[in-house]
Each structure stands twice: as structure tokens, then as C-alpha cells.
Design a protein around this motif. Structure first.
Motif, PDB file in Angstrom:
ATOM      1  N   ILE A 116     -93.405  -1.749  46.946  1.00 46.12           N
ATOM      2  CA  ILE A 116     -93.829  -3.116  46.631  1.00 46.12           C
ATOM      3  C   ILE A 116     -93.067  -3.572  45.392  1.00 46.12           C
ATOM      4  CG2 ILE A 116     -95.783  -4.572  45.971  1.00 46.12           C
ATOM      5  CD1 ILE A 116     -96.047  -3.461  48.806  1.00 46.12           C
ATOM      6  N   ASP A 168    -101.733  -5.828  51.021  1.00 51.37           N
ATOM      7  CA  ASP A 168    -100.270  -5.871  51.113  1.00 51.37           C
ATOM      8  C   ASP A 168     -99.813  -6.816  52.212  1.00 51.37           C
ATOM      9  OD1 ASP A 168    -100.428  -3.890  49.261  1.00 51.37           O
ATOM     10  OD2 ASP A 168     -99.526  -2.329  50.494  1.00 51.37           O
ATOM     11  N   ARG A 169     -98.678  -7.433  51.958  1.00 46.66           N
ATOM     12  CA  ARG A 169     -97.987  -8.230  52.967  1.00 46.66           C
ATOM     13  C   ARG A 169     -96.498  -7.978  52.758  1.00 46.66           C
ATOM     14  NH1 ARG A 169     -99.833 -14.092  53.720  1.00 46.66           N
ATOM     15  NH2 ARG A 169    -101.421 -13.009  54.909  1.00 46.66           N
ATOM     16  N   LYS A 170     -95.941  -7.138  53.621  1.00 49.37           N
ATOM     17  CA  LYS A 170     -94.543  -6.698  53.538  1.00 49.37           C
ATOM     18  C   LYS A 170     -94.301  -6.043  52.182  1.00 49.37           C
ATOM     19  CE  LYS A 170     -92.904  -9.880  56.979  1.00 49.37           C
ATOM     20  NZ  LYS A 170     -91.968 -10.876  57.365  1.00 49.37           N
ATOM     21  N   ASN A 171     -93.398  -6.602  51.358  1.00 52.10           N
ATOM     22  CA  ASN A 171     -93.104  -5.979  50.063  1.00 52.10           C
ATOM     23  C   ASN A 171     -93.821  -6.684  48.906  1.00 52.10           C
ATOM     24  OD1 ASN A 171     -91.605  -8.318  50.055  1.00 52.10           O
ATOM     25  ND2 ASN A 171     -89.788  -7.392  49.145  1.00 52.10           N
ATOM     26  N   ARG A 172     -94.962  -7.297  49.210  1.00 55.18           N
ATOM     27  CA  ARG A 172     -95.747  -8.010  48.207  1.00 55.18           C
ATOM     28  C   ARG A 172     -97.189  -7.505  48.257  1.00 55.18           C
ATOM     29  NH1 ARG A 172     -94.836 -13.924  46.645  1.00 55.18           N
ATOM     30  NH2 ARG A 172     -96.366 -14.119  44.994  1.00 55.18           N
TER      31      ARG A 172
END
Length: 141
Positions: free
Chosen positions: A45, A12-16
């Protein structure tokens, strides 16, 4: 012969999220795919990229899982994209008209688009009216 299990990695990277699937996607393993995509939605996400490079096989149950997830993610304002799918999945997506799910397709997976046929100037046959169908007793057609 024992089928290789399906392994799921999520980054995950923030909302991705990047989900990498490895192994085979079939009736036995597709619940894991569904659960991982659903978990992303529950975790907030909204952009999900699925790397299918290590997937050796995907049947129609996998296609169904991706289409369901895409519909749910789109309804939540997000996107789902499949990257580097195996040839069986590419063929199913092509036949089903679902290429919108694909991104990062390796060169040469899909056949080139058909060339446009030259315009013909053959006369169009005249339109013949279709005779009316008589109504059955009682007014049913």
C-alpha cells in the motif's frame, strides 16, 4: 479509570488503504498504530488515509508514530494523510509545523491565518560592524 482501547479498521482498495482509528492514541496504544501503518507498507500500500474522527485523544507518541510512518511511506513513493484529527493532535501538528499531514480538516480546527501587518516605513538603523574576536593562545577561537 480505565482508558478505552484503540480499535483499528482497515479497508483496502488496490494500492490504497483507509485506516480508521477509534479510541485513544497514547504510549500504550501507539504500537498498534505503528504496526498497522507498517503492515500497509509491507502489503504494498502506498497511499494511506487515516480517519481520526472517532479518536478522542492523541499524545506526542501518536504524533511521532505518524511522522515516522510519513517519512517511511514517502521514502517508498507513497503518501500518508490524516483526516479529522482531534484538537490535541491538530495543536501539536501546528506547533511542530507538520500540517502537511492533514487533509480533510473540519472547518474551524485551526485558527485563521494572521492578517498581514501594514508595511512600515520606519528607518532601518545603520549596520554597525562587529569588532573581531581576539584569538586565544594556541590558535583556538
Amino acid at each position: 479509570m480505565t482508558l478505552p482501547p484503540l480499535t483499528i479498521y482497515r479497508h483496502d482498495r488496490k494500492n490504497r488503504a483507509l485506516i480508521t482509528l477509534a479510541g485513544e492514541i497514547d504510549l500504550e496504544t501507539v504500537p498498534l498504530v505503528r504496526a498497522s501503518l507498517e503492515r500497509c507498507l509491507r502489503d504494498g500500500i502506498r497511499t494511506i488515509d487515516v480517519d481520526l474522527t472517532p479518536v478522542t485523544f492523541c499524545d506526542c507518541s501518536g504524533l511521532n508514530a505518524f511522522l515516522n510512518a510519513s517519512q517511511r511511506i514517502t521514502a517508498a513513493g507513497g503518501t500518508l494523510r490524516l483526516h479529522h484529527p482531534p484538537p490535541t493532535l491538530v495543536l501539536m501538528l501546528d506547533v511542530a509545523g507538520c500540517e502537511f499531514l492533514l487533509l480533510g480538516l473540519p472547518f474551524g480546527h485551526l485558527p485563521p491565518p494572521p492578517e498581514k501587518a501594514p508595511a512600515t516605513t520606519a528607518p532601518v538603523p545603520p549596520h554597525r560592524p562587529v569588532p573581531p574576536v581576539p584569538a586565544l593562545a594556541g590558535g583556538a577561537v
